[in-house]
Design a protein around this motif. Structure first.
Motif, PDB file in Angstrom:
ATOM      1  N   SER A 150      -1.261  -0.902   3.584  1.00 61.31           N
ATOM      2  CA  SER A 150      -0.391  -0.756   4.747  1.00 61.31           C
ATOM      3  C   SER A 150      -0.435   0.694   5.191  1.00 61.31           C
ATOM      4  O   SER A 150      -0.697   1.584   4.375  1.00 61.31           O
ATOM      5  CB  SER A 150       1.052  -1.162   4.423  1.00 61.31           C
ATOM      6  OG  SER A 150       1.628  -0.267   3.485  1.00 61.31           O
ATOM      7  N   HIS A 151      -0.187   0.931   6.466  1.00 66.57           N
ATOM      8  CA  HIS A 151      -0.167   2.315   6.929  1.00 66.57           C
ATOM      9  C   HIS A 151       0.616   2.406   8.233  1.00 66.57           C
ATOM     10  O   HIS A 151       0.724   1.432   8.995  1.00 66.57           O
ATOM     11  CB  HIS A 151      -1.589   2.862   7.134  1.00 66.57           C
ATOM     12  CG  HIS A 151      -2.328   2.230   8.271  1.00 66.57           C
ATOM     13  ND1 HIS A 151      -2.404   2.783   9.523  1.00 66.57           N
ATOM     14  CD2 HIS A 151      -3.023   1.066   8.329  1.00 66.57           C
ATOM     15  CE1 HIS A 151      -3.119   1.998  10.309  1.00 66.57           C
ATOM     16  NE2 HIS A 151      -3.512   0.955   9.625  1.00 66.57           N
ATOM     17  N   ARG A 152       1.183   3.563   8.465  1.00 66.27           N
ATOM     18  CA  ARG A 152       1.931   3.819   9.685  1.00 66.27           C
ATOM     19  C   ARG A 152       1.801   5.293  10.034  1.00 66.27           C
ATOM     20  O   ARG A 152       2.059   6.157   9.196  1.00 66.27           O
ATOM     21  CB  ARG A 152       3.407   3.456   9.484  1.00 66.27           C
ATOM     22  CG  ARG A 152       4.283   3.647  10.719  1.00 66.27           C
ATOM     23  CD  ARG A 152       5.706   3.167  10.460  1.00 66.27           C
ATOM     24  NE  ARG A 152       6.387   3.955   9.438  1.00 66.27           N
ATOM     25  CZ  ARG A 152       6.628   3.569   8.193  1.00 66.27           C
ATOM     26  NH1 ARG A 152       6.207   2.363   7.789  1.00 66.27           N
ATOM     27  NH2 ARG A 152       7.257   4.345   7.338  1.00 66.27           N
ATOM     28  N   ALA A 172       1.377   5.440   3.883  1.00 60.12           N
ATOM     29  CA  ALA A 172       0.344   4.460   3.529  1.00 60.12           C
ATOM     30  C   ALA A 172       0.485   4.044   2.076  1.00 60.12           C
ATOM     31  O   ALA A 172       0.910   4.841   1.219  1.00 60.12           O
ATOM     32  CB  ALA A 172      -1.051   5.030   3.770  1.00 60.12           C
ATOM     33  N   ASP A 173       0.138   2.789   1.805  1.00 52.45           N
ATOM     34  CA  ASP A 173      -0.058   2.292   0.448  1.00 52.45           C
ATOM     35  C   ASP A 173      -1.548   1.987   0.307  1.00 52.45           C
ATOM     36  O   ASP A 173      -2.117   1.273   1.150  1.00 52.45           O
ATOM     37  CB  ASP A 173       0.753   1.028   0.186  1.00 52.45           C
ATOM     38  CG  ASP A 173       2.246   1.307   0.043  1.00 52.45           C
ATOM     39  OD1 ASP A 173       2.626   2.482  -0.095  1.00 52.45           O
ATOM     40  OD2 ASP A 173       3.030   0.335   0.066  1.00 52.45           O
TER      41      ASP A 173
END
Length: 268
Positions: A35-37, A73-74
């Motif tokens: 995931s990321h933002r 982010a993961d």
């Protein structure tokens, strides 16, 4: 296990200025972005372009005034890790084109100045064994000292002073590997365990890969000893720090702040 990244920084521009950013984890086979933002301040212009060797992306920004960046982010690491000591070096004539560039001198890494030293100090070693010996020599002879170096510090300066930060350790590792005819490049990264926590830098060397008949692969090496290759998240690579800075401004700027947190998800 997944690695969680939280980073942010801010800077101010006196007028409309072009800025090149590189801070996001690279989407490459050895690491998967779960995931990321990314949140950026409004800009006059924004464009994403491929980074060096297609590892990661750079972001072109044209902006004015205060500009803020926030990133989350993961990332899951899927990198095959082995001891560099057990790998041999490929002779130069067998190197692939992608590795040849990383034999040459670069802005911060004048490798030709180190050829005599590496032969005198490490002449009884070769290949991965020499890389390990260089790594251990830097770890034993350098002092990690924030503030002891700056943006103009070269590997030669660091070698003389025997102190610096991760950037200087990586440059010294790179310059000695290249002086030993082993391709080496600079890796900007995130890693848990870095103290003080910040954008981190390690080296990567090209050595023989026993799983590839006559071929080689890149292996991470951190002479600071703080980053585990199995937990290191790559942002990008370059010949040295000049190629992969998280912030490059093409005009006057005032850096305001930065914050980086890198944790193992199961330790939260």
């Amino acid at each position: 296990m997944p690695i969680r990244i939280e980073s942010s920084f801010a800077f101010s521009l006196e007028c409309e200025t072009d800025v090149l950013l590189q801070f996001e984890a690279a989407a490459i086979p050895e690491q998967r972005i779960l995931s990321h933002r990314t949140k950026l301040s409004p800009a006059i212009h924004e464009a994403h372009v491929a980074a060096q060797d297609d590892i990661g992306e750079r972001i072109w920004i044209r902006a004015d005034g205060l500009f803020e960046v926030a990133y989350h982010a993961d990332v899951e690491i899927m990198r095959q890790v082995s001891e560099v000591e057990n790998r041999t070096a490929l002779p130069p004539h067998q190197l692939p084109g992608e590795a040849v560039e990383y034999l040459f001198d670069s802005r911060y890494c004048p490798s030709d100045r180190f050829q005599t030293f590496v032969e005198d100090e490490f002449g009884d070693t070769a290949g991965g064994a020499r890389i390990a010996a260089i790594r251990d020599w830097i770890a034993s002879n350098f002092t990690y000292s924030p503030g002891a170096s700056g943006s103009h510090t070269t590997a030669l300066d660091s070698f003389v002073e025997r102190r610096g930060i991760c950037r200087d350790y990586a440059h010294t590792m790179i310059v000695m590997a290249r002086a030993s005819t082993i391709p080496a490049r600079y890796v900007a990264c995130y890693a848990p365990g870095v103290d003080p926590q910040d954008f981190h830098a390690v080296a990567e060397v090209f050595l023989e890969d026993p799983e590839l008949d006559g071929g080689g692969s890149w292996q991470l090496v951190d002479p600071t000893g703080m980053a585990d290759p199995a937990e290191t998240v790559k942002i990008g690579i370059g010949r040295d720090a000049a190629d992969v800075s998280f912030l490059t401004t093409f005009g006057m700027s005032d850096f305001k702040r930065s914050s980086v947190s890198v944790t193992r998800v199961d330790q939260e």
